[in-house]
Design an enzyme around this catalytic site. Structure first.
Site, PDB file in Angstrom:
ATOM      1  N   GLY A   1      15.286  32.313   1.851  1.00 26.93           N
ATOM      2  CA  GLY A   1      16.066  31.802   0.726  1.00 26.93           C
ATOM      3  C   GLY A   1      16.134  30.292   0.735  1.00 26.93           C
TER       4      GLY A   1
ATOM      5  CG  HIS B   1      27.904  27.298  -7.533  1.00 26.10           C
ATOM      6  ND1 HIS B   1      29.249  27.151  -7.780  1.00 26.10           N
ATOM      7  CD2 HIS B   1      27.733  27.027  -6.209  1.00 26.10           C
ATOM      8  CE1 HIS B   1      29.868  26.816  -6.648  1.00 26.10           C
ATOM      9  NE2 HIS B   1      28.967  26.736  -5.692  1.00 26.10           N
TER      10      HIS B   1
ATOM     11  CE  LYS C   1      28.686  30.735  -5.539  1.00 20.62           C
ATOM     12  NZ  LYS C   1      28.288  31.098  -4.156  1.00 20.62           N
TER      13      LYS C   1
END
Length: 213
Positions: free
Chosen positions: A11, A127, A131
């Site tokens: 990630g 964000h 997310k």
């Protein structure tokens, strides 16, 4: 040398953690676990003293339990899950932080202090659009630390990293406290600090980077 494994290593944050661990003089990267790499967490636990988890809310508890039961300390940056079942577990320590940026921790502390004196406040958190949880763990933790009911507004847009703004209002005045992470490297000093300190925690789990500063 602290032997560190990273769960969620493929990630965006996980890969940055791998780079930070490899650059640290007192650590060695002992394993990378991620479905995209075809490597399960169980495959690296035997080589690690500490595992850093940046995965998803639905796997974070399972991963932390696996670490503790294998005698491996866990540093968890995944948000949107409940760590309370870990209180009954023994064998290793777990440290959880909704945000590892030191500036964000200061923002939370400043907001908590300001809430004692200002009449009303609301939080806006922004964000990237991938997310999974909303509101963010940082926003939820900030509201938890503040006095009174604090509404949270969540924004998800491409290209953002992590941004939190606490707006206070009182008679004839407004106060704004804001923190922006413009790059994921902002989290790395806090992550490395947690890796170094997790083995010496007086209890487990411990939640919040403020306990290590």
């Amino acid at each position: 040398m602290i032997r560190v494994g990273v769960c969620g290593a493929a990630g965006r944050v996980g890969s940055t953690v791998c780079e930070a661990v490899e650059s640290a003089d007192d650590m060695t990267l002992a394993g990378r676990a991620d479905p995209q790499l075809g490597v399960a967490l169980a495959e690296i636990l035997g080589d690690c003293e500490v595992v850093v988890d940046f995965t998803t809310p639905d796997t974070a508890l399972e991963n932390a339990l696996a670490c503790v039961r294998a005698g491996v300390h866990a540093v968890v940056g995944t948000t949107g899950w409940d760590p309370s079942p870990l209180r009954s577990e023994r064998g290793a320590n777990v440290f959880v932080a909704p945000n590892f940026a030191i500036g964000a921790v200061l923002m939370m502390q400043f907001a908590a202090e300001a809430s004692k004196y200002m009449a009303k406040a609301e939080i806006i958190e922004l964000h990237h659009d991938r997310k999974l949880d909303a509101p963010s763990g940082t926003a939820a933790r900030t509201a938890e630390l503040m006095d009174g009911e604090v509404p949270i507004h969540s924004v998800r847009l491409p290209g953002l990293v992590a941004h939190h703004e606490v707006i206070f209002r009182d008679v004839g005045q407004t106060l704004t406290i804001r923190h922006d992470s413009t790059d994921r490297t902002s989290f790395m000093p806090g992550v490395l600090l947690a890796i170094r300190r997790v083995g010496d925690l007086p209890e487990s789990p411990v939640i919040g980077l403020e306990h290590l500063l």
